[in-house]
Design an enzyme around this catalytic site. Structure first.
Site, PDB file in Angstrom:
ATOM      1  N   SER A  89      -4.241  -7.585  -3.343  1.00 17.63           N
ATOM      2  CA  SER A  89      -3.994  -7.247  -4.750  1.00 17.63           C
ATOM      3  C   SER A  89      -3.858  -8.540  -5.534  1.00 17.63           C
ATOM      4  O   SER A  89      -3.364  -9.546  -5.004  1.00 17.63           O
ATOM      5  CB  SER A  89      -2.701  -6.444  -4.893  1.00 17.63           C
ATOM      6  OG  SER A  89      -2.371  -6.311  -6.266  1.00 17.63           O
TER       7      SER A  89
ATOM      8  N   TYR B 257       5.965  -5.462  -2.112  1.00 17.52           N
ATOM      9  CA  TYR B 257       4.527  -5.248  -2.324  1.00 17.52           C
ATOM     10  C   TYR B 257       3.813  -6.589  -2.497  1.00 17.52           C
ATOM     11  O   TYR B 257       2.830  -6.878  -1.797  1.00 17.52           O
ATOM     12  CB  TYR B 257       4.324  -4.380  -3.571  1.00 17.52           C
ATOM     13  CG  TYR B 257       2.877  -4.082  -3.910  1.00 17.52           C
ATOM     14  CD1 TYR B 257       2.212  -3.014  -3.312  1.00 17.52           C
ATOM     15  CD2 TYR B 257       2.172  -4.856  -4.844  1.00 17.52           C
ATOM     16  CE1 TYR B 257       0.888  -2.727  -3.625  1.00 17.52           C
ATOM     17  CE2 TYR B 257       0.858  -4.577  -5.155  1.00 17.52           C
ATOM     18  CZ  TYR B 257       0.214  -3.505  -4.544  1.00 17.52           C
ATOM     19  OH  TYR B 257      -1.096  -3.224  -4.866  1.00 17.52           O
TER      20      TYR B 257
HETATM   21  N1  LIG Z   1      -4.445   0.903  -8.171  1.00 17.69           N
HETATM   22  C1  LIG Z   1      -4.227  -0.374  -8.420  1.00 17.69           C
HETATM   23  O1  LIG Z   1      -3.995  -0.768  -9.573  1.00 17.69           O
HETATM   24  C2  LIG Z   1      -4.300  -1.389  -7.294  1.00 17.69           C
HETATM   25  C3  LIG Z   1      -4.365  -2.742  -7.620  1.00 17.69           C
HETATM   26  C4  LIG Z   1      -4.448  -3.675  -6.596  1.00 17.69           C
HETATM   27  C5  LIG Z   1      -4.459  -3.269  -5.278  1.00 17.69           C
HETATM   28  N2  LIG Z   1      -4.389  -1.936  -4.985  1.00 17.69           N
HETATM   29  C6  LIG Z   1      -4.410  -1.557  -3.574  1.00 17.69           C
HETATM   30  O2  LIG Z   1      -5.509  -0.698  -3.332  1.00 17.69           O
HETATM   31  C7  LIG Z   1      -5.252   0.119  -2.183  1.00 17.69           C
HETATM   32  C8  LIG Z   1      -5.614   1.561  -2.485  1.00 17.69           C
HETATM   33  O3  LIG Z   1      -4.709   2.084  -3.448  1.00 17.69           O
HETATM   34  P1  LIG Z   1      -5.195   3.062  -4.624  1.00 17.69           P
HETATM   35  O4  LIG Z   1      -5.297   2.261  -5.843  1.00 17.69           O
HETATM   36  O5  LIG Z   1      -6.377   3.824  -4.179  1.00 17.69           O
HETATM   37  O6  LIG Z   1      -3.908   4.011  -4.774  1.00 17.69           O
HETATM   38  P2  LIG Z   1      -3.647   5.510  -4.278  1.00 17.69           P
HETATM   39  O7  LIG Z   1      -2.166   5.687  -4.342  1.00 17.69           O
HETATM   40  O8  LIG Z   1      -4.501   6.466  -5.016  1.00 17.69           O
HETATM   41  O9  LIG Z   1      -4.165   5.514  -2.758  1.00 17.69           O
HETATM   42  C9  LIG Z   1      -3.413   5.012  -1.699  1.00 17.69           C
HETATM   43  C10 LIG Z   1      -3.638   5.928  -0.503  1.00 17.69           C
HETATM   44  O10 LIG Z   1      -2.930   5.405   0.633  1.00 17.69           O
HETATM   45  C11 LIG Z   1      -2.263   6.487   1.278  1.00 17.69           C
HETATM   46  N3  LIG Z   1      -1.102   5.947   2.012  1.00 17.69           N
HETATM   47  C12 LIG Z   1       0.049   5.452   1.510  1.00 17.69           C
HETATM   48  N4  LIG Z   1       0.888   5.107   2.490  1.00 17.69           N
HETATM   49  C13 LIG Z   1       0.240   5.367   3.662  1.00 17.69           C
HETATM   50  C14 LIG Z   1       0.602   5.213   5.022  1.00 17.69           C
HETATM   51  N5  LIG Z   1       1.799   4.733   5.363  1.00 17.69           N
HETATM   52  N6  LIG Z   1      -0.293   5.567   5.971  1.00 17.69           N
HETATM   53  C15 LIG Z   1      -1.512   6.072   5.617  1.00 17.69           C
HETATM   54  N7  LIG Z   1      -1.892   6.271   4.336  1.00 17.69           N
HETATM   55  C16 LIG Z   1      -1.023   5.900   3.371  1.00 17.69           C
HETATM   56  C17 LIG Z   1      -1.862   7.402   0.137  1.00 17.69           C
HETATM   57  O11 LIG Z   1      -1.540   8.715   0.577  1.00 17.69           O
HETATM   58  C18 LIG Z   1      -3.089   7.340  -0.752  1.00 17.69           C
HETATM   59  O12 LIG Z   1      -4.055   8.297  -0.389  1.00 17.69           O
HETATM   60  C19 LIG Z   1      -3.787  -0.119  -1.841  1.00 17.69           C
HETATM   61  O13 LIG Z   1      -3.682  -1.021  -0.772  1.00 17.69           O
HETATM   62  C20 LIG Z   1      -3.236  -0.750  -3.107  1.00 17.69           C
HETATM   63  O14 LIG Z   1      -2.100  -1.548  -2.858  1.00 17.69           O
HETATM   64  C21 LIG Z   1      -4.308  -1.003  -5.958  1.00 17.69           C
END
Ligand SMILES: NC(=O)c1ccc[n+]([C@@H]2O[C@H](COP(=O)([O-])OP(=O)(O)OC[C@H]3O[C@@H](n4cnc5c(N)ncnc54)[C@H](O)[C@@H]3O)[C@@H](O)[C@H]2O)c1
Length: 283
Positions: A151, A174
């Site tokens: 991230s 995080y």
């Molecule tokens: N959305 C943003 O702004 C953003 C920015 C930078 C990085 N990210 C990263 O991108 C990745 C995907 O996130 P997203 O944006 O799709 O959000 P999201 O919340 O839609 O998806 C995250 C998914 O991970 C699953 N999850 C959470 N904990 C888990 C666990 N312990 N075991 C298995 N599955 C688990 C959730 O159920 C969900 O389906 C993450 O690593 C997040 O940190 C997101």
């Protein structure tokens, strides 16, 4: 195009958001997909995670492309469960694994989150990545590709002193976890290069998923309001990026995932891919 034709891909956090988008994109490009997701909430994380229904739907979307999907409810913190479910899934799909996308994540933001939020964020966002990669390693052969999700928050935090502040312990956990994902991926790449196995990390900025579209995130972006809505946060989201957009879409990340999963990137390893609309140019 079939850019990843007949490859077998493991994706964690695949029920929705970026993970689901990666699953569908890679299936459209010819891969069979193993989709893992926790499918229940974590107490310190004050927005809902995916549901079993989301995971079923994601699997069906993959199958609509004509490729195979294997789904399982797995918590990436549970290495034994990951080991077991991956063995079952790989066996079902013919015994090989070519690509790992360690994407699952939580972001338990908020000054009122207890210290266990630090542990939860660290365990899911860093230990969960390590668990995913390490259970997959025995299956990976020359030509395999590992893709981790970091991230921009981790890169920004790496240049700032640690401390409390409005992010709270979960937000600090995080950022720290994402910093470690970055350095872990490079260490991993160095170890795996002699085997011609690659590892790269993608750092997204704000991405239009359930994690961003959540009350704790709205409060983070609009600390001046008591109960900010998405519309309130939309006014503040663009401040993160240098380009004039509030966020990128999951599909923007999937494009890079597909490139890194494919043999087009066969000599790219240990690299950092920022899909951030210029966010890091501001730091
Ligand atoms: N959305 C943003 O702004 C953003 C920015 C930078 C990085 N990210 C990263 O991108 C990745 C995907 O996130 P997203 O944006 O799709 O959000 P999201 O919340 O839609 O998806 C995250 C998914 O991970 C699953 N999850 C959470 N904990 C888990 C666990 N312990 N075991 C298995 N599955 C688990 C959730 O159920 C969900 O389906 C993450 O690593 C997040 O940190 C997101």
């Amino acid at each position: 195009m079939e850019r990843v034709r007949d490859k077998v891909v493991l994706i964690t956090g695949a029920a929705r958001g970026q993970g689901r988008s990666h699953a569908v994109k890679l299936a459209e490009e010819g891969a069979d997909i193993i989709l893992f997701d926790i499918c229940h909430d974590i107490d310190t994380n004050k927005y809902p995670l995916a549901t079993p229904h989301d995971l079923t739907e994601a699997g069906l979307e993959v199958e609509k492309t004509g490729r195979r999907a294997v789904t399982a409810e797995v918590d990436v913190r549970d290495r034994a469960a990951l080991t077991r479910e991956l063995a079952n899934a790989v066996a079902e799909l013919g015994g090989t694994l070519d690509v790992v996308v360690a994407n699952a994540g939580i972001c338990p933001l908020g000054a009122d989150v207890p210290i266990s939020g630090f542990a939860d964020a660290f365990d899911v966002d860093f230990v969960g990545v390590v668990n995913t990669v390490h259970v997959a390693l025995p299956y990976l052969k020359s030509g395999a590709s590992i893709i981790t999700t970091g991230s921009i928050a981790g890169l920004v935090a790496a240049s700032q002193p640690a401390g409390g502040g409005p992010l709270g312990p979960g937000g600090a956990g995080y950022s720290f976890a994402k910093q470690l994902v970055d350095s872990y991926t490079r260490q991993l790449a160095a170890q795996l290069a002699p085997m011609s196995i690659r590892a790269n990390v993608i750092h997204p900025t704000n991405c239009n998923t359930g994690m961003l579209n959540s009350d704790p995130m709205y409060k983070q972006f609009r600390p001046d309001l008591e109960n900010p809505t998405r519309d309130d946060a939309l006014l503040a989201f663009p401040a993160m990026q240098a380009m004039p957009v509030p966020y990128v879409e999951p599909e923007d990340i999937s494009q890079v995932v597909c490139f890194l999963a494919s043999d087009e990137s066969r000599y790219i390893t240990g690299s950092q891919f920022k899909v951030d609309a210029g966010a890091m140019l501001k730091f």
